[in-house]
Design a protein around this motif. Structure first.
Motif, short mmCIF file in Angstrom:
data_model
loop_
_atom_site.label_atom_id
_atom_site.label_comp_id
_atom_site.label_asym_id
_atom_site.label_seq_id
_atom_site.Cartn_x
_atom_site.Cartn_y
_atom_site.Cartn_z
N GLY A 44 0.78 -1.23 0.00
CA GLY A 44 0.00 0.00 0.00
C GLY A 44 0.81 1.28 0.00
O GLY A 44 0.31 2.32 0.43
N VAL A 45 2.05 1.24 -0.49
CA VAL A 45 2.85 2.47 -0.48
C VAL A 45 2.26 3.53 -1.40
O VAL A 45 2.50 4.72 -1.22
N PHE A 46 1.45 3.13 -2.38
CA PHE A 46 0.83 4.08 -3.28
C PHE A 46 -0.65 4.29 -2.94
O PHE A 46 -1.49 4.50 -3.82
N SER A 47 -0.98 4.27 -1.66
CA SER A 47 -2.37 4.39 -1.21
C SER A 47 -2.98 5.74 -1.57
O SER A 47 -4.21 5.87 -1.63
N LEU A 48 -2.16 6.77 -1.80
CA LEU A 48 -2.67 8.10 -2.10
C LEU A 48 -2.76 8.37 -3.59
O LEU A 48 -3.09 9.48 -4.01
N GLY A 49 -2.45 7.36 -4.40
CA GLY A 49 -2.64 7.49 -5.84
C GLY A 49 -1.56 8.30 -6.52
O GLY A 49 -0.44 8.47 -6.00
N VAL A 50 -1.87 8.79 -7.70
CA VAL A 50 -0.94 9.55 -8.52
C VAL A 50 -1.66 10.80 -9.04
O VAL A 50 -2.89 10.87 -9.03
N ALA A 51 -0.86 11.76 -9.49
CA ALA A 51 -1.44 12.99 -10.02
C ALA A 51 -0.42 13.64 -10.94
O ALA A 51 0.77 13.34 -10.91
N SER A 52 -0.91 14.58 -11.75
CA SER A 52 -0.03 15.40 -12.59
C SER A 52 -0.54 16.82 -12.57
O SER A 52 -1.70 17.07 -12.19
N GLY A 53 0.32 17.77 -12.97
CA GLY A 53 -0.12 19.14 -12.90
C GLY A 53 0.75 20.13 -13.64
O GLY A 53 1.82 19.79 -14.15
N ASP A 54 0.26 21.37 -13.70
CA ASP A 54 0.94 22.51 -14.31
C ASP A 54 1.51 22.18 -15.69
O ASP A 54 2.72 22.24 -15.92
N PRO A 55 0.65 21.85 -16.65
CA PRO A 55 1.13 21.47 -17.99
C PRO A 55 1.80 22.62 -18.72
O PRO A 55 1.32 23.75 -18.72
N LEU A 56 2.91 22.31 -19.35
CA LEU A 56 3.63 23.21 -20.25
C LEU A 56 3.60 22.58 -21.64
O LEU A 56 3.30 21.39 -21.78
N PRO A 57 3.96 23.32 -22.68
CA PRO A 57 4.02 22.71 -24.00
C PRO A 57 5.01 21.55 -24.09
O PRO A 57 4.80 20.62 -24.88
N ASP A 58 6.06 21.60 -23.27
CA ASP A 58 7.07 20.54 -23.32
C ASP A 58 7.25 19.82 -22.00
O ASP A 58 8.21 19.08 -21.83
N GLY A 59 6.33 20.04 -21.03
CA GLY A 59 6.58 19.45 -19.73
C GLY A 59 5.33 19.26 -18.90
O GLY A 59 4.26 19.83 -19.18
N ILE A 60 5.48 18.48 -17.84
CA ILE A 60 4.40 18.18 -16.92
C ILE A 60 5.02 17.76 -15.59
O ILE A 60 6.12 17.21 -15.56
N VAL A 61 4.32 18.01 -14.49
CA VAL A 61 4.74 17.54 -13.18
C VAL A 61 4.00 16.25 -12.86
O VAL A 61 2.77 16.19 -12.97
N LEU A 62 4.75 15.23 -12.46
CA LEU A 62 4.16 13.96 -12.02
C LEU A 62 4.32 13.86 -10.50
O LEU A 62 5.38 14.17 -9.96
N TRP A 63 3.28 13.38 -9.84
CA TRP A 63 3.27 13.37 -8.36
C TRP A 63 2.83 12.02 -7.82
O TRP A 63 1.95 11.36 -8.39
N GLY A 139 -1.51 6.82 -14.31
CA GLY A 139 -2.14 8.11 -14.52
C GLY A 139 -2.10 8.51 -15.98
O GLY A 139 -1.27 8.04 -16.76
N ARG A 140 -3.01 9.39 -16.34
CA ARG A 140 -3.08 9.93 -17.69
C ARG A 140 -2.96 11.44 -17.61
O ARG A 140 -3.58 12.08 -16.77
N THR A 141 -2.16 12.03 -18.50
CA THR A 141 -1.97 13.47 -18.46
C THR A 141 -1.83 14.00 -19.88
O THR A 141 -1.91 13.23 -20.84
N ARG A 142 -1.64 15.30 -20.01
CA ARG A 142 -1.43 15.89 -21.33
C ARG A 142 -0.65 17.19 -21.17
O ARG A 142 -0.71 17.86 -20.14
N THR A 143 0.09 17.52 -22.21
CA THR A 143 0.83 18.76 -22.24
C THR A 143 -0.01 19.88 -22.84
O THR A 143 -1.03 19.64 -23.48
N ALA A 144 0.45 21.12 -22.62
CA ALA A 144 -0.23 22.28 -23.19
C ALA A 144 0.06 22.37 -24.69
O ALA A 144 1.03 21.78 -25.18
#
Length: 516
Positions: A44-63, A139-144
């Motif tokens: 259960g080390v990943f009990s809090l799930g995953v997230a991403s944020g602050d999309p840039l055209p060439d980048g993204i934050v993974l959490w 997780g699923r994410t996308r860039t700007a």
């Protein structure tokens, strides 16, 4: 960035459980020798799930954050733990794009923030983490979009105010089905209130959080909500905080109740609250707090279609006024001099068609006094009249300003006026105050209308005022913004269907908003 739902997207929406169930067979990208060398961690080390944020055209934050015992400090050993991450162009990771290893450190709650760069603009990616033989959810994410793109569309979900004790976070189930390009969350991600036996759910702990461990436990509890976790895993988020992430109605380093919270004690509380916020949000390392301060105001561009200015209306504000004369004091500030200059520069230099401002608290006037006279909420922009009115004057020379707000636990959609004291004053923009995800619980709509309908004549700039829970959804194109107010049947049950309460439209080049 919106369009037809792809086969991969449909698979992602329906196969969350299958992704988790496939973890044992999917933990495969490290050599066996490296896997064997790891010290095992608890389940259960990943009990809090995953997230991403602050999309840039060439980048993204993974959490993610490692927390096998999430409500008791996390349950991790007091040592640094290596965590591998992987980003791919497909949900089965057959087309890997980037991978690496990051250190999850105890001093940051074993949280992980990976700032991935070198990506392609306007693209969907999938990501996951692995440590000690354990595999995270996918997780699923996308860039700007590309900085030079001027067409297309952008779908944004506006959310705020999710009180664990007032109800379930059911609006996120519908939001996930709507497939936004990103979620804009404008404050009150957690509430600092004490546990209440009368709530739909009960806060962990025995009182309000004050220490870092207590704030970590509160955030971890909220992160265990399955609808919230699923929405974090489905799209990137852009976040900012309001007051309840620390203390109700605080202003800079001044608590709600200074007689009960001495300055030094409140500074320590701010320090703990800001650190826990960073540890649980998909934001860049530039937001790592320095004591009782955190850098949260920032700008994100989505091609030449939209510029998003994310404000911080807590850290730099003057203490709230206590009366009408004080609210009109020209020395009072909501933003502080540096942030105000930053915002005005972003607005006036913007190449974007739409200039969006994420403001935690309502900018349009709320006159609570029926008939003659004025009565304002002093914690909102009404309590900082001179700065608000000056900003309205600046909006008159900005391309299509639209303010996206939270805090009020109501849907309040308004024209923004050059001078709210003058009913004939020019309209300079539009504001959408999103209702709450759960705060306030299911409202007594009859009582709401008895209370608020008499105020409508004194607030002619209001276009829609409503007390349902839910969120707002925006489809942004060059010619206009189409908005939906989406509301669930109830937040007092873990599952509930949602529907469209209202549709609104903002036309490019025509300040203001109208019901469709």
């Amino acid at each position: 960035m919106t369009g037809a739902v792809s086969r991969d997207r449909r698979r992602f929406l329906t196969a969350g459980a299958a992704v988790l169930g496939a973890a044992a067979s999917a933990q495969l990208w490290l050599p066996a020798a490296a896997r064997a060398a790891e010290t095992p961690l608890p389940e259960g080390v990943f009990s809090l799930g995953v997230a991403s944020g602050d999309p840039l055209p060439d980048g993204i934050v993974l959490w993610t954050r490692l927390a096998p015992d999430p409500l008791n400090g996390g349950g991790m050993p007091e040592r640094t733990v290596p965590v591998e991450w992987e980003l791919a162009e497909d949900s089965r990771f057959r087309k890997p794009v980037r991978r690496g290893t990051v250190q999850a450190r105890p001093e940051l709650g074993h949280s992980v923030h990976v700032d991935v760069r070198g990506l392609r603009p306007g693209r969907v990616y999938w990501y996951r983490f692995r440590t000690s033989g354990r595999l995270s959810p996918t997780g699923r994410t996308r860039t700007a979009p590309s900085p030079h793109s001027s067409g297309g569309s952008l779908r944004v979900a506006l959310a705020s105010c999710q009180n664990w004790q007032n109800g379930y976070f059911t609006p996120y189930a519908d939001m996930r089905d709507q497939d936004p390009d990103f979620v804009l969350f404008v404050g009150d991600y957690v509430y600092e209130s004490v546990p209440s036996a009368t709530g739909a759910r009960i806060h962990e702990g025995t009182g309000e959080p004050y220490t870092l461990v207590q704030y970590r436990n509160r955030y971890a509890q909220y992160r265990t909500d399955p609808h919230l976790a699923a929405m974090h895993a489905a799209a990137p988020w852009v976040v900012t905080f309001d007051d309840h992430e620390v203390d109700n109605d605080f202003a800079s380093e001044i608590p709600q109740d200074p007689a009960k919270q001495p300055h030094d004690a409140f500074v320590a509380r701010l320090t703990a609250g800001y650190q826990a916020y960073y540890e649980h949000m998909p934001v860049r390392a530039s937001a790592i707090p320095g004591g009782p301060h955190i850098q949260m105001y920032r700008r994100l561009d989505f091609g030449r279609l939209a510029r998003l200015n994310v404000l911080d209306t807590r850290q730099f504000r003057s203490d709230q006024a206590t009366g009408q004369a004080g609210a009109q004091d020209p020395s009072l500030t909501m933003l502080g001099a540096e942030q105000k200059e930053w915002l005005l520069g972003n607005l006036h230099d913007s190449p974007a068609r739409w200039n969006l401002i994420a403001s935690q608290i309502m900018m349009a006037e709320t006159d609570l006094q029926v008939g003659e006279g004025k009565l304002w909420y002093y914690d909102a922009w009404d309590g900082y009249q001179a700065e608000r009115n000056a900003l309205m004057g600046e909006f008159a020379n900005v391309s299509n300003p639209v303010v996206l707000t939270g805090d009020r636990h109501l849907t309040m959609i308004s024209d923004l006026k050059r001078d709210f004291a003058d009913p004939d004053s020019a309209v300079v923009g539009a504001e959408f105050v999103g209702t709450s995800i759960s705060s306030g619980g299911d409202s007594d709509l009859d009582a709401f209308h008895r209370d608020w309908d008499p105020r409508l004549p004194d607030n002619p700039h209001w276009k829609l005022v409503d007390a349902h829970r839910g969120y707002h959804l925006f489809d942004i194109r060059r010619d206009g913004i189409d908005a939906q107010v989406r509301v669930p049947e109830t937040v007092l049950k873990p599952e509930a269907a949602s529907s469209v309460l209202a549709r609104l439209r903002v036309e490019a080049g025509e300040p203001g908003v109208r019901l469709v």
